[in-house]
Scaffold this motif. Structure first.
Motif, PDB file in Angstrom:
ATOM      1  N   ASP A  56       0.828  -1.196   0.000  1.00 24.43           N
ATOM      2  CA  ASP A  56       0.000   0.000   0.000  1.00 24.43           C
ATOM      3  C   ASP A  56       0.868   1.253   0.000  1.00 24.43           C
ATOM      4  OD1 ASP A  56       0.818   0.575   2.650  1.00 24.43           O
ATOM      5  OD2 ASP A  56      -0.855  -0.554   3.491  1.00 24.43           O
ATOM      6  N   GLU A  57       0.224   2.387  -0.224  1.00 26.93           N
ATOM      7  CA  GLU A  57       0.944   3.650  -0.359  1.00 26.93           C
ATOM      8  C   GLU A  57       1.754   3.966   0.894  1.00 26.93           C
ATOM      9  OE1 GLU A  57      -0.048   8.407  -0.850  1.00 26.93           O
ATOM     10  OE2 GLU A  57      -1.569   6.919  -1.366  1.00 26.93           O
ATOM     11  N   ARG A  58       1.216   3.614   2.047  1.00 28.54           N
ATOM     12  CA  ARG A  58       1.911   3.948   3.288  1.00 28.54           C
ATOM     13  C   ARG A  58       3.265   3.230   3.385  1.00 28.54           C
ATOM     14  NH1 ARG A  58       0.725   6.602   7.689  1.00 28.54           N
ATOM     15  NH2 ARG A  58       1.776   6.091   9.644  1.00 28.54           N
ATOM     16  N   ALA A  59       3.292   1.963   2.975  1.00 33.04           N
ATOM     17  CA  ALA A  59       4.542   1.212   3.031  1.00 33.04           C
ATOM     18  C   ALA A  59       5.580   1.761   2.062  1.00 33.04           C
ATOM     19  CB  ALA A  59       4.290  -0.255   2.732  1.00 33.04           C
ATOM     20  N   LEU A  60       5.094   2.286   0.921  1.00 30.97           N
ATOM     21  CA  LEU A  60       6.011   2.741  -0.120  1.00 30.97           C
ATOM     22  C   LEU A  60       6.493   4.173   0.073  1.00 30.97           C
ATOM     23  CD1 LEU A  60       4.222   1.225  -3.229  1.00 30.97           C
ATOM     24  CD2 LEU A  60       6.474   0.568  -2.377  1.00 30.97           C
ATOM     25  N   SER A  61       5.651   5.030   0.622  1.00 31.90           N
ATOM     26  CA  SER A  61       5.953   6.463   0.574  1.00 31.90           C
ATOM     27  C   SER A  61       6.142   7.128   1.928  1.00 31.90           C
ATOM     28  CB  SER A  61       4.829   7.197  -0.179  1.00 31.90           C
ATOM     29  OG  SER A  61       3.601   7.071   0.532  1.00 31.90           O
ATOM     30  N   GLY A 260      22.999   6.183  11.376  1.00 29.93           N
ATOM     31  CA  GLY A 260      22.022   6.395  10.322  1.00 29.93           C
ATOM     32  C   GLY A 260      21.100   7.556  10.603  1.00 29.93           C
ATOM     33  N   LEU A 261      20.734   7.734  11.867  1.00 27.39           N
ATOM     34  CA  LEU A 261      19.820   8.806  12.256  1.00 27.39           C
ATOM     35  C   LEU A 261      20.328  10.163  11.806  1.00 27.39           C
ATOM     36  CD1 LEU A 261      17.325   9.759  13.910  1.00 27.39           C
ATOM     37  CD2 LEU A 261      18.843   9.820  15.907  1.00 27.39           C
ATOM     38  N   TYR A 262      21.644  10.345  11.857  1.00 26.16           N
ATOM     39  CA  TYR A 262      22.216  11.653  11.524  1.00 26.16           C
ATOM     40  C   TYR A 262      22.888  11.672  10.153  1.00 26.16           C
ATOM     41  CZ  TYR A 262      21.167  12.660  16.367  1.00 26.16           C
ATOM     42  OH  TYR A 262      20.509  12.844  17.569  1.00 26.16           O
ATOM     43  N   SER A 263      22.548  10.709   9.310  1.00 27.12           N
ATOM     44  CA  SER A 263      23.070  10.730   7.941  1.00 27.12           C
ATOM     45  C   SER A 263      21.930  10.420   6.967  1.00 27.12           C
ATOM     46  CB  SER A 263      24.241   9.757   7.789  1.00 27.12           C
ATOM     47  OG  SER A 263      23.886   8.458   8.220  1.00 27.12           O
ATOM     48  N   TYR A 264      21.683   9.146   6.662  1.00 23.47           N
ATOM     49  CA  TYR A 264      20.616   8.783   5.728  1.00 23.47           C
ATOM     50  C   TYR A 264      19.259   8.657   6.410  1.00 23.47           C
ATOM     51  CZ  TYR A 264      21.672   4.164   7.671  1.00 23.47           C
ATOM     52  OH  TYR A 264      21.887   3.107   8.530  1.00 23.47           O
ATOM     53  N   MET A 265      19.188   8.725   7.722  1.00 19.10           N
ATOM     54  CA  MET A 265      18.004   8.622   8.579  1.00 19.10           C
ATOM     55  C   MET A 265      17.431   7.209   8.639  1.00 19.10           C
ATOM     56  SD  MET A 265      15.827  12.142   8.503  1.00 19.10           S
ATOM     57  CE  MET A 265      14.759  11.494   9.781  1.00 19.10           C
ATOM     58  N   PHE A 266      17.019   6.656   7.497  1.00 18.66           N
ATOM     59  CA  PHE A 266      16.440   5.317   7.487  1.00 18.66           C
ATOM     60  C   PHE A 266      16.560   4.749   6.078  1.00 18.66           C
ATOM     61  CE2 PHE A 266      13.108   8.431   6.774  1.00 18.66           C
ATOM     62  CZ  PHE A 266      12.551   7.996   5.591  1.00 18.66           C
ATOM     63  N   PRO A 267      16.533   3.437   5.932  1.00 23.12           N
ATOM     64  CA  PRO A 267      16.613   2.850   4.591  1.00 23.12           C
ATOM     65  C   PRO A 267      15.345   3.136   3.783  1.00 23.12           C
ATOM     66  CG  PRO A 267      16.194   1.151   6.229  1.00 23.12           C
ATOM     67  CD  PRO A 267      16.458   2.407   6.987  1.00 23.12           C
ATOM     68  N   SER A 268      15.517   3.189   2.461  1.00 16.20           N
ATOM     69  CA  SER A 268      14.421   3.511   1.550  1.00 16.20           C
ATOM     70  C   SER A 268      13.244   2.559   1.718  1.00 16.20           C
ATOM     71  CB  SER A 268      14.934   3.444   0.114  1.00 16.20           C
ATOM     72  OG  SER A 268      13.891   3.256  -0.805  1.00 16.20           O
ATOM     73  N   SER A 269      12.040   3.122   1.838  1.00 21.07           N
ATOM     74  CA  SER A 269      10.845   2.287   1.981  1.00 21.07           C
ATOM     75  C   SER A 269      10.550   1.453   0.732  1.00 21.07           C
ATOM     76  CB  SER A 269       9.638   3.157   2.349  1.00 21.07           C
ATOM     77  OG  SER A 269       9.788   3.683   3.647  1.00 21.07           O
ATOM     78  N   PRO A 270      10.548   2.034  -0.487  1.00 25.01           N
ATOM     79  CA  PRO A 270      10.304   1.187  -1.670  1.00 25.01           C
ATOM     80  C   PRO A 270      11.339   0.084  -1.832  1.00 25.01           C
ATOM     81  CG  PRO A 270      10.023   3.503  -2.221  1.00 25.01           C
ATOM     82  CD  PRO A 270      10.609   3.468  -0.848  1.00 25.01           C
ATOM     83  N   ALA A 271      12.612   0.385  -1.534  1.00 30.97           N
ATOM     84  CA  ALA A 271      13.648  -0.642  -1.645  1.00 30.97           C
ATOM     85  C   ALA A 271      13.384  -1.785  -0.670  1.00 30.97           C
ATOM     86  CB  ALA A 271      15.028  -0.034  -1.395  1.00 30.97           C
TER      87      ALA A 271
END
Length: 384
Positions: A56-61, A260-271
């Motif tokens: 669903d959209e929530r998981a992706l975006s 990660g919190l202070y760089s990329y924050m979190f891994p990509s949701s779509p990935a």
């Protein structure tokens, strides 16, 4: 007044592979054979467009949890148990943006400015720069006592451990030479590290690609103190998705999360959704097919190269590269002439360490006709 930029970052060079690929693109050669990188050429396990429709959209975006989506963490636990012999809980895992993210975050979690990190010679050229990026100093361990892919020189390792040593970073199968660390190798390394308070970090990017009688052993299956790094890029042909993960003690995971919190924050949701779709499938059968496919490619290129005069090469135990020793051309590593004159993109071995001087790295996961063309260009260079 001119603004001063980072001297630290400016002192770290671009990698040889990125320079080779960029130079070829600028030259616009139409007959390039791309053997410098390791881009998978086999099909993905899932169709990405169809796979992402299931979410669903929530998981992706929307924002991802900082350590990764719960379902993905559970699926990774299952994969580690089935293929790596590692019993992990979700608190032992963190999802990161690719294998490079796993390396950077894990080193950030264990080093301080001025710490030393021991790297094998040879090793992936990026390791030295990543260690410097996190403020530590790389120290090279000449891995083999006598010959490439021979006996390991543990005495040389012991001589390089100092009070400043914080970590030992290894890679199995080893890029570039294809050495696969045996269980006995790993048990001895674990004992050395645990006796001396050194963190063992193992990069298992090429875990699928192990050939012949060799067997991939994850050192974390032998000790919970090891930090093991994984990426889906090479095994599942999703290099662009940037999905990696780290298995480590919860306190290490907490520090990687903070990095990660202070760089990329979190891994990509779509990935992550794509990774979930992949790990819901029969990936064991898929990976078995991929391994057999690449072993056939390795055997093919090895037989072609072995017939070229002047080449010295071993058959790799694993990985995705051949790493022969070639005669110099015009006083330089042969890779330079092969790139500039034959448009055969490959990597000079000396970027992997002094032990690899005179060697050249070639990716073998290409179509058979392309491998044949590469061998013909190599033969032409050494029989002209």
């Amino acid at each position: 007044m001119q603004v001063t930029l980072s001297q630290h970052l400016s002192s770290i060079p671009d990698s040889a592979v990125s320079g080779i690929i960029s130079a070829a693109a600028r030259a616009a050669w139409q007959d390039v054979i791309p053997m410098a990188g390791g881009e998978p050429t086999f099909e993905m396990l899932v169709n990405p467009r169809e796979a992402l429709r299931d979410f669903d959209e929530r998981a992706l975006s929307k924002y991802s949890p900082f350590t990764g989506h719960g379902e993905l963490l559970e699926l990774i636990c299952g994969k580690l148990a089935r293929l790596n012999g590692i019993e992990a809980s979700t608190s032992d895992l963190i999802v990161v943006p690719g294998g490079a993210g796993a390396l950077w975050g894990s080193l950030m979690a264990v080093v301080d400015p001025g710490s030393e990190v021991i790297l094998t010679d040879p090793c992936w050229e990026h390791y030295h720069s990543i260690v410097k990026m996190v403020g530590a100093r790389p120290v090279s361990w000449p891995l083999f006592a006598d010959r490439m892919n021979g006996e390991l020189d543990f005495d040389a390792l012991l001589a390089r451990i100092t009070p400043a040593t914080r970590a030992l970073l290894i890679n199995t199968p080893l890029n570039p030479c294809g050495y696969v660390f045996s269980e006995a190798d790993l048990r001895r390394l674990i004992q050395i590290c645990e006796d001396r308070g050194v963190q063992l970090i193992c990069d298992e990017e090429y875990e699928t690609f192990v050939f012949g009688q060799a067997r991939h052993v994850s050192p974390r299956s032998l000790s919970p103190n090891v930090i093991s790094l994984y990426a889906m890029s090479k095994s599942f042909a999703v290099t662009g998705a940037r999905v990696g993960y780290v298995a480590a003690r919860p306190e290490v995971v907490a520090l990687i999360r903070r990095a990660g919190l202070y760089s990329y924050m979190f891994p990509s949701s779509p990935a992550q959704c794509l990774a979930i779709a992949i790990l819901r499938q029969d990936y064991v059968g898929y990976l078995s097919h991929v391994r057999a496919h690449y072993e056939a490619k390795m055997e093919r290129l090895h037989s072609l190269f072995a017939a070229v005069p002047g080449i010295e090469l071993e058959k790799p135990m694993g990985g995705v590269y051949l790493f022969p020793h070639l005669p110099e051309i015009e006083g330089r590593n042969a890779a330079h002439a092969l790139i500039e004159k034959d448009h055969l993109l490959c990597v000079p071995g000396d970027v992997a360490g002094p032990s690899a001087a005179g060697r050249v790295r070639f990716f073998f996961g290409l179509d058979d006709a392309v491998l044949q063309d590469a061998a013909q260009r190599l033969r032409g260079r050494f029989t002209a």
